[in-house]
Design a protein around this motif. Sequence first.
Motif, PDB file in Angstrom:
ATOM      1  N   PHE A 112      56.273  33.824 -43.067  1.00  0.00           N
ATOM      2  CA  PHE A 112      56.272  32.364 -43.206  1.00  0.00           C
ATOM      3  C   PHE A 112      56.755  31.731 -41.906  1.00  0.00           C
ATOM      4  O   PHE A 112      57.396  32.402 -41.091  1.00  0.00           O
ATOM      5  CB  PHE A 112      57.189  31.961 -44.367  1.00  0.00           C
ATOM      6  CG  PHE A 112      56.582  32.174 -45.728  1.00  0.00           C
ATOM      7  CD1 PHE A 112      55.913  31.137 -46.363  1.00  0.00           C
ATOM      8  CD2 PHE A 112      56.665  33.400 -46.366  1.00  0.00           C
ATOM      9  CE1 PHE A 112      55.334  31.327 -47.612  1.00  0.00           C
ATOM     10  CE2 PHE A 112      56.102  33.595 -47.621  1.00  0.00           C
ATOM     11  CZ  PHE A 112      55.428  32.549 -48.244  1.00  0.00           C
TER      12      PHE A 112
ATOM     13  N   HIS B  92      49.901  31.995 -46.463  1.00  0.00           N
ATOM     14  CA  HIS B  92      51.370  32.148 -46.387  1.00  0.00           C
ATOM     15  C   HIS B  92      51.882  31.791 -44.987  1.00  0.00           C
ATOM     16  O   HIS B  92      52.901  31.111 -44.842  1.00  0.00           O
ATOM     17  CB  HIS B  92      51.783  33.592 -46.676  1.00  0.00           C
ATOM     18  CG  HIS B  92      51.702  34.019 -48.104  1.00  0.00           C
ATOM     19  ND1 HIS B  92      52.177  33.273 -49.156  1.00  0.00           N
ATOM     20  CD2 HIS B  92      51.230  35.178 -48.663  1.00  0.00           C
ATOM     21  CE1 HIS B  92      51.991  33.942 -50.298  1.00  0.00           C
ATOM     22  NE2 HIS B  92      51.417  35.092 -50.019  1.00  0.00           N
TER      23      HIS B  92
ATOM     24  N   ASN C  71      52.601  28.429 -44.596  1.00  0.00           N
ATOM     25  CA  ASN C  71      53.637  27.942 -45.516  1.00  0.00           C
ATOM     26  C   ASN C  71      53.191  27.760 -46.954  1.00  0.00           C
ATOM     27  O   ASN C  71      53.898  27.117 -47.734  1.00  0.00           O
ATOM     28  CB  ASN C  71      54.265  26.641 -44.990  1.00  0.00           C
ATOM     29  CG  ASN C  71      55.698  26.475 -45.443  1.00  0.00           C
ATOM     30  OD1 ASN C  71      56.397  27.461 -45.676  1.00  0.00           O
ATOM     31  ND2 ASN C  71      56.154  25.244 -45.568  1.00  0.00           N
TER      32      ASN C  71
ATOM     33  N   ARG D 275      52.859  28.918 -50.744  1.00  0.00           N
ATOM     34  CA  ARG D 275      53.463  29.872 -51.680  1.00  0.00           C
ATOM     35  C   ARG D 275      52.396  30.343 -52.663  1.00  0.00           C
ATOM     36  O   ARG D 275      51.337  29.724 -52.795  1.00  0.00           O
ATOM     37  CB  ARG D 275      54.589  29.197 -52.480  1.00  0.00           C
ATOM     38  CG  ARG D 275      55.621  28.471 -51.643  1.00  0.00           C
ATOM     39  CD  ARG D 275      56.391  29.423 -50.761  1.00  0.00           C
ATOM     40  NE  ARG D 275      57.420  28.701 -50.023  1.00  0.00           N
ATOM     41  CZ  ARG D 275      58.682  28.592 -50.438  1.00  0.00           C
ATOM     42  NH1 ARG D 275      59.063  29.123 -51.573  1.00  0.00           N
ATOM     43  NH2 ARG D 275      59.561  27.932 -49.709  1.00  0.00           N
ATOM     44  N   HIS D 276      52.732  31.396 -53.393  1.00  0.00           N
ATOM     45  CA  HIS D 276      51.846  31.814 -54.476  1.00  0.00           C
ATOM     46  C   HIS D 276      51.724  30.666 -55.488  1.00  0.00           C
ATOM     47  O   HIS D 276      52.684  29.945 -55.759  1.00  0.00           O
ATOM     48  CB  HIS D 276      52.382  33.068 -55.164  1.00  0.00           C
ATOM     49  CG  HIS D 276      52.272  34.287 -54.299  1.00  0.00           C
ATOM     50  ND1 HIS D 276      53.282  35.212 -54.184  1.00  0.00           N
ATOM     51  CD2 HIS D 276      51.248  34.723 -53.504  1.00  0.00           C
ATOM     52  CE1 HIS D 276      52.888  36.172 -53.345  1.00  0.00           C
ATOM     53  NE2 HIS D 276      51.656  35.893 -52.926  1.00  0.00           N
TER      54      HIS D 276
ATOM     55  N   GLY E 214      54.232  30.083 -58.342  1.00  0.00           N
ATOM     56  CA  GLY E 214      55.605  29.689 -58.054  1.00  0.00           C
ATOM     57  C   GLY E 214      56.610  30.830 -57.980  1.00  0.00           C
ATOM     58  O   GLY E 214      57.819  30.572 -57.872  1.00  0.00           O
ATOM     59  N   ASP E 215      56.130  32.066 -58.036  1.00  0.00           N
ATOM     60  CA  ASP E 215      57.003  33.236 -57.825  1.00  0.00           C
ATOM     61  C   ASP E 215      58.263  33.227 -58.687  1.00  0.00           C
ATOM     62  O   ASP E 215      59.353  33.557 -58.206  1.00  0.00           O
ATOM     63  CB  ASP E 215      57.398  33.349 -56.338  1.00  0.00           C
ATOM     64  CG  ASP E 215      56.206  33.667 -55.454  1.00  0.00           C
ATOM     65  OD1 ASP E 215      55.519  34.666 -55.716  1.00  0.00           O
ATOM     66  OD2 ASP E 215      55.936  32.884 -54.516  1.00  0.00           O
ATOM     67  N   ASP E 216      58.089  32.872 -59.958  1.00  0.00           N
ATOM     68  CA  ASP E 216      59.254  32.831 -60.835  1.00  0.00           C
ATOM     69  C   ASP E 216      59.212  33.924 -61.895  1.00  0.00           C
ATOM     70  O   ASP E 216      59.801  33.801 -62.955  1.00  0.00           O
ATOM     71  CB  ASP E 216      59.371  31.458 -61.497  1.00  0.00           C
ATOM     72  CG  ASP E 216      58.105  31.114 -62.262  1.00  0.00           C
ATOM     73  OD1 ASP E 216      57.118  31.885 -62.175  1.00  0.00           O
ATOM     74  OD2 ASP E 216      58.096  30.082 -62.943  1.00  0.00           O
TER      75      ASP E 216
ATOM     76  N   ASP F 135      54.954  25.908 -56.510  1.00  0.00           N
ATOM     77  CA  ASP F 135      54.403  26.217 -55.185  1.00  0.00           C
ATOM     78  C   ASP F 135      54.539  25.004 -54.258  1.00  0.00           C
ATOM     79  O   ASP F 135      54.039  25.027 -53.132  1.00  0.00           O
ATOM     80  CB  ASP F 135      52.944  26.672 -55.286  1.00  0.00           C
ATOM     81  CG  ASP F 135      52.033  25.599 -55.863  1.00  0.00           C
ATOM     82  OD1 ASP F 135      52.537  24.528 -56.268  1.00  0.00           O
ATOM     83  OD2 ASP F 135      50.806  25.826 -55.913  1.00  0.00           O
TER      84      ASP F 135
ATOM     85  N   MET G 293      45.511  31.536 -53.338  1.00  0.00           N
ATOM     86  CA  MET G 293      46.909  31.943 -53.396  1.00  0.00           C
ATOM     87  C   MET G 293      47.313  32.525 -54.744  1.00  0.00           C
ATOM     88  O   MET G 293      48.485  32.712 -55.029  1.00  0.00           O
ATOM     89  CB  MET G 293      47.824  30.770 -53.005  1.00  0.00           C
ATOM     90  CG  MET G 293      47.569  30.235 -51.595  1.00  0.00           C
ATOM     91  SD  MET G 293      47.368  31.494 -50.291  1.00  0.00           S
ATOM     92  CE  MET G 293      49.039  32.131 -50.175  1.00  0.00           C
TER      93      MET G 293
ATOM     94  N   GLN H 160      47.115  21.778 -50.984  1.00  0.00           N
ATOM     95  CA  GLN H 160      47.452  22.923 -50.122  1.00  0.00           C
ATOM     96  C   GLN H 160      47.063  22.644 -48.670  1.00  0.00           C
ATOM     97  O   GLN H 160      47.767  23.049 -47.747  1.00  0.00           O
ATOM     98  CB  GLN H 160      46.765  24.197 -50.627  1.00  0.00           C
ATOM     99  CG  GLN H 160      47.380  24.754 -51.904  1.00  0.00           C
ATOM    100  CD  GLN H 160      46.596  25.920 -52.461  1.00  0.00           C
ATOM    101  OE1 GLN H 160      45.362  25.892 -52.491  1.00  0.00           O
ATOM    102  NE2 GLN H 160      47.284  26.958 -52.899  1.00  0.00           N
TER     103      GLN H 160
ATOM    104  N   ARG I  68      49.704  20.612 -47.122  1.00  0.00           N
ATOM    105  CA  ARG I  68      50.881  21.434 -46.816  1.00  0.00           C
ATOM    106  C   ARG I  68      50.642  22.299 -45.570  1.00  0.00           C
ATOM    107  O   ARG I  68      51.523  22.444 -44.721  1.00  0.00           O
ATOM    108  CB  ARG I  68      51.232  22.301 -48.032  1.00  0.00           C
ATOM    109  CG  ARG I  68      52.549  23.032 -47.913  1.00  0.00           C
ATOM    110  CD  ARG I  68      52.926  23.693 -49.249  1.00  0.00           C
ATOM    111  NE  ARG I  68      54.020  24.624 -49.069  1.00  0.00           N
ATOM    112  CZ  ARG I  68      55.314  24.293 -49.120  1.00  0.00           C
ATOM    113  NH1 ARG I  68      55.674  23.051 -49.346  1.00  0.00           N
ATOM    114  NH2 ARG I  68      56.238  25.215 -48.938  1.00  0.00           N
TER     115      ARG I  68
END
Length: 254
Positions: A128, A167, A170, A172-173, A176-178, A186, A222, A237, A240
């Motif tokens: 990142f 990635h 910047n 994210r998946h 939300g990678d939780d 994300d 993603m 996205q 971002r």
Amino acid sequence: RPGCTRIPVVVHVVWKTPAQNISQAQIDSQIAVLNQDFRATNGDISTVPAPFAPLTGDARLVFALADRDPAGNPHDGVVRVQTDRDGFGSDDAVKFSSSGGSDAWPRDEYLNIWVCQLTGGLLGYAQFPGGAAATDGVVVTHTGFGTTGTASPPFNRGRTTTHEIGHWLNLRHIWGDDGGGCSGSDFVDDTPNQGGPNTGEPSFPTISCSNGPNGDMFMNFMDYVDDAAMVMFSEGQVVRMHACLDGPRSAIGE
Ligand code: ARG
Ligand code: ZN
Ligand code: CA
């Protein structure tokens, strides 16, 4: 950020077996995929379900193999290094000649892509924005790189590199990678809240986290679906990624 941004690329091919020393055609096939996926000109974008079609985004990025090395001498943008290592993990050894890899070119001028044999089923990984210069860039296993040569289904449409560059810019998946919960984000507004990763080739709609009727945007680059099933970035996205290019990565692409 108006117009297109040109990103010079250096591909480090770190190989032990001759098969790992991938062809120029395989490298070129990957650059071609990037130039479709980051311009929303990939043919399979037509498979985006109608409710999500208005959200597709053109990242307006153009990738080209470098034509100069860091010293300013003419170069074809491909560095080939023979290694005695059978494979590499995610510990960045591939990024240093001292550990059997190839040293990064300056990140202010180049996107570094390392292609090698990754171990443990790892398709790729990315750094990142905000990390060390010596390790900046993305790493992709040769069997998931490009669309020809050693590229193997279901990861032979070049989408691992598209995902990793997401990635690097910047993203994210999308879930939300939780760990499968509904609380992670994300940090993009137009991607639906999603439980966990999707895999394979899901069918529409795939619902999680009460996100019906349209459900997960599983066809997003993603997510973790097969190459044939990931076909779009969203407009949010793109915003971002451009914020990254206007901020921490403003030196590249000028
Ligand atoms: N596992 C890798 C990552 O999280 C890449 C996944 C790429 N998926 C694909 N269908 N090519 O960065
Ligand atoms: Zn990822
Ligand atoms: Ca989630």
